[in-house]
Design an enzyme around this catalytic site. Structure first.
Site, PDB file in Angstrom:
ATOM      1  N   ARG A  23     -18.059   8.741 -10.163  1.00 23.25           N
ATOM      2  CA  ARG A  23     -18.247   9.831  -9.197  1.00 23.25           C
ATOM      3  C   ARG A  23     -19.418  10.721  -9.616  1.00 23.25           C
ATOM      4  NH1 ARG A  23     -12.445  10.138 -10.483  1.00 23.25           N
ATOM      5  NH2 ARG A  23     -13.092  11.763 -11.919  1.00 23.25           N
TER       6      ARG A  23
ATOM      7  N   HIS B 143     -36.436   2.463  -5.933  1.00 27.49           N
ATOM      8  CA  HIS B 143     -37.748   3.108  -5.804  1.00 27.49           C
ATOM      9  C   HIS B 143     -38.066   3.491  -4.357  1.00 27.49           C
ATOM     10  CE1 HIS B 143     -39.224   0.279  -9.330  1.00 27.49           C
ATOM     11  NE2 HIS B 143     -38.257   1.098  -9.697  1.00 27.49           N
TER      12      HIS B 143
ATOM     13  N   ARG C  67      -8.440   4.098  -6.958  1.00 26.93           N
ATOM     14  CA  ARG C  67      -7.422   4.727  -6.094  1.00 26.93           C
ATOM     15  C   ARG C  67      -7.570   4.197  -4.668  1.00 26.93           C
ATOM     16  NH1 ARG C  67      -9.030   8.963  -9.538  1.00 26.93           N
ATOM     17  NH2 ARG C  67      -7.277  10.080 -10.479  1.00 26.93           N
TER      18      ARG C  67
ATOM     19  N   GLN D 146     -32.687   9.025 -10.756  1.00 22.91           N
ATOM     20  CA  GLN D 146     -33.014   9.344 -12.147  1.00 22.91           C
ATOM     21  C   GLN D 146     -34.287  10.202 -12.160  1.00 22.91           C
ATOM     22  OE1 GLN D 146     -35.786   7.355 -13.225  1.00 22.91           O
ATOM     23  NE2 GLN D 146     -35.897   8.129 -15.332  1.00 22.91           N
TER      24      GLN D 146
ATOM     25  N   PHE E   6     -36.719  -3.561 -13.258  1.00 17.54           N
ATOM     26  CA  PHE E   6     -36.119  -2.910 -14.411  1.00 17.54           C
ATOM     27  C   PHE E   6     -34.842  -3.674 -14.796  1.00 17.54           C
ATOM     28  CE2 PHE E   6     -33.313   0.614 -15.993  1.00 17.54           C
ATOM     29  CZ  PHE E   6     -34.024   0.876 -17.151  1.00 17.54           C
TER      30      PHE E   6
ATOM     31  N   ASP F 252     -32.122  -3.667  -3.904  1.00 15.12           N
ATOM     32  CA  ASP F 252     -32.304  -2.697  -4.984  1.00 15.12           C
ATOM     33  C   ASP F 252     -33.416  -1.763  -4.492  1.00 15.12           C
ATOM     34  OD1 ASP F 252     -32.859  -1.166  -7.161  1.00 15.12           O
ATOM     35  OD2 ASP F 252     -32.668  -2.797  -8.618  1.00 15.12           O
TER      36      ASP F 252
ATOM     37  N   LYS G 218     -37.652   9.457 -10.417  1.00 17.86           N
ATOM     38  CA  LYS G 218     -37.661   8.943  -9.043  1.00 17.86           C
ATOM     39  C   LYS G 218     -38.167   9.989  -8.038  1.00 17.86           C
ATOM     40  CE  LYS G 218     -36.016   4.912 -10.228  1.00 17.86           C
ATOM     41  NZ  LYS G 218     -35.895   5.070 -11.687  1.00 17.86           N
TER      42      LYS G 218
ATOM     43  N   TYR H 254      -2.211   9.280  -8.691  1.00 18.95           N
ATOM     44  CA  TYR H 254      -2.165   8.333  -9.800  1.00 18.95           C
ATOM     45  C   TYR H 254      -1.765   6.938  -9.345  1.00 18.95           C
ATOM     46  CZ  TYR H 254      -2.845  12.295 -12.846  1.00 18.95           C
ATOM     47  OH  TYR H 254      -3.381  13.390 -13.463  1.00 18.95           O
TER      48      TYR H 254
HETATM   49  C1  LIG Z   1     -35.706  -1.287  -9.857  1.00 14.95           C
HETATM   50  C2  LIG Z   1     -34.650  -0.440 -10.517  1.00 14.95           C
HETATM   51  N1  LIG Z   1     -33.356  -0.730 -10.308  1.00 14.95           N
HETATM   52  C3  LIG Z   1     -32.376  -0.003 -10.863  1.00 14.95           C
HETATM   53  C4  LIG Z   1     -32.667   1.067 -11.681  1.00 14.95           C
HETATM   54  C5  LIG Z   1     -31.538   1.800 -12.348  1.00 14.95           C
HETATM   55  O1  LIG Z   1     -31.441   3.124 -11.969  1.00 14.95           O
HETATM   56  P1  LIG Z   1     -30.823   4.222 -12.942  1.00 14.95           P
HETATM   57  O2  LIG Z   1     -31.864   4.575 -13.955  1.00 14.95           O
HETATM   58  O3  LIG Z   1     -30.502   5.363 -12.029  1.00 14.95           O
HETATM   59  O4  LIG Z   1     -29.611   3.647 -13.572  1.00 14.95           O
HETATM   60  C6  LIG Z   1     -33.988   1.431 -11.912  1.00 14.95           C
HETATM   61  C7  LIG Z   1     -34.315   2.591 -12.755  1.00 14.95           C
HETATM   62  O5  LIG Z   1     -35.427   2.882 -13.095  1.00 14.95           O
HETATM   63  C8  LIG Z   1     -35.020   0.647 -11.329  1.00 14.95           C
HETATM   64  O6  LIG Z   1     -36.304   0.920 -11.544  1.00 14.95           O
END
Ligand SMILES: Cc1ncc(COP(=O)(O)O)c(C=O)c1O
Length: 414
Positions: A243, A171, A226, A194, A97, A168, A197, A233
């Site tokens: 966050r 998934h 921070r 998201q 992605f 990454d 997922k 601050y």
């Molecule tokens: C392989 C991969 N990396 C990163 C992300 C980014 O995640 P988000 O949608 O939570 O920003 C996704 C989202 O589908 C993804 O499929």
């Protein structure tokens, strides 16, 4: 033989089964939201955040977990916190992605694409090694659909060249390589929660790491720079507000209770699909790898061979399959990321100090998946019983049997 739904026949199921609805609310999630409502702490860095961070770190077998806004910002923070930026190169999988690539560029570094192994849909180690230059700082591997990339080989390359390995794992909630959890296999792991997922709170993300100094720096950066655990601050670092609110953390902790059961179910369905789909000449299933001890199966990737069905285009094959209402399939990352406009913009040049050259000629494996063969089933297609999964196989077989009628109906003959 029953006529395909797309050709006017009756679909195998009248509508998609209930278990395919996603995301999935339940009583525990409702309770968690009500608890947060009543607590009066809605923002962040409260008890729900702490509970989820501890629970997810333990689940991923890491010392630390930092909940953040999403799985894009998580990657950006990792690059920035590691000091990877202007002048640096990061080797990355092109079968991913956009966020995997955006995050590198937003940090000021240049993405360098290694090829995809079409039999696994993940990074080809040989191609990664070929892309190493004196400017390479890191490798960003993607556990595509929850299938870990070849961690042994990619880690060895990283070690040999003094590179940082980042996962990454957007998934890969609960996936394992040699019984070690994804997110614990490199310097840092990035997760997405998201809506689509396997573990979801609508929008959310997390970073996992065993590196305490890195964790503390990430914590600071996600909290407007921070001091570690500071609230006032004083801002010694450059940071942002990434966050994650208490609502999402509460939902995630509740949803985690179902994660392992879902993984077991999907792995059982995948085994059945691997066995049965391999019997169809127009489908190739992914290569088995005993080192993958658990696979979250956010996606079930497979390859489609149009030439073995008289040239029936992939999109028509998938449309016919989906019309049977037993699974949801699509052609995955069919538009290769290295051809997307974003890499050919002035912004790209300004941020990285470079222009981008299309690497397609060096990426035959990825081109094959993107242009013709790559497909996947969404994970909810694997959440039914064995009987449900056999209906998915039946749908594949039916489409194969009626390929000629499909070609005629869609004017694809000759
Ligand atoms: C392989 C991969 N990396 C990163 C992300 C980014 O995640 P988000 O949608 O939570 O920003 C996704 C989202 O589908 C993804 O499929």
């Amino acid at each position: 033989m029953s006529k395909l739904a797309i050709l006017g026949g009756t679909p195998i199921l009248e509508r998609h089964p209930e278990y395919m609805n996603w995301p999935r609310g339940d009583e525990a999630t409702r309770e968690a939201l009500l608890r947060t409502l009543r607590s009066g702490v809605w923002g962040t860095l409260g008890k729900e955040n702490e509970r989820f961070a501890n629970k997810y770190a333990a689940y991923c077998q890491t010392k630390h977990c930092l909940p953040v806004l999403n799985g894009t910002v998580s990657l950006e923070l990792i690059f920035r916190a590691l000091g990877i930026g202007w002048g640096d190169e990061v080797i990355v999988s092109p079968y991913t992605f956009s966020a995997s690539v955006h995050s590198i560029v937003l940090a000021g570094a240049a993405p360098v694409f290694a090829d995809t192994d079409p039999e696994t849909f993940t990074l080809s180690p040989a191609s990664v090694e070929e892309r190493v230059t004196p400017r390479t700082r890191a490798i960003l591997g993607v556990h595509l659909g929850g299938r870990p990339f070849d961690v042994d080989a990619i880690s060895a390359i990283a070690e040999k060249h003094g590179l940082i390995l980042i996962e990454d794992a957007a998934h890969a909630h609960g996936s394992e390589w040699r019984s070690h959890c994804c997110g614990s296999l490199g310097r840092a792991g990035s997760f997405s929660f998201q809506a689509s997922k396997n573990l979801s709170c609508g929008e959310g993300g997390a970073i996992t790491t065993n590196d305490t100094a890195l964790y503390q720096r990430l914590w600071s950066m996600h909290h407007n720079g921070r001091d570690f655990e500071g609230q006032g601050y004083d801002h010694p670092l450059l940071g942002t507000d990434a966050r994650l609110a208490e609502w999402q953390c509460a939902v995630l902790a509740a949803q985690m209770e179902r994660l392992d059961g879902d993984i077991e179910r999907r792995m059982r369905s995948a085994e059945l699909l691997d066995r049965e789909l391999a019997k169809l000449p127009f489908i190739s299933v992914c290569r088995k790898d005993e080192r993958i001890t658990r696979n979250s199966l956010h996606l079930y990737p497979f390859r489609y061979h149009a030439e073995r069905l008289g040239g029936l285009p992939r999109e028509i094959f998938l449309k016919a399959l989906n019309a049977e209402h037993v699974c949801r399939a699509d052609s995955g990352y069919s538009e290769p990321i290295y051809r997307m406009k974003m890499l050919y913009t002035e912004d790209y040049s300004r941020m990285t100090g470079r222009t981008f050259a299309d690497p397609a000629g060096d990426l035959p494996g990825n081109e094959l998946l993107a242009s013709s063969q790559g497909c996947w089933l969404q994970h909810t297609s694997l959440l039914g019983s064995d009987e449900d999964t056999l209906r998915v196989v039946e749908a594949f077989a039916r489409v194969g049997e009626q390929a000629e009628e499909l070609r005629r109906a869609f004017g694809q003959e000759g």
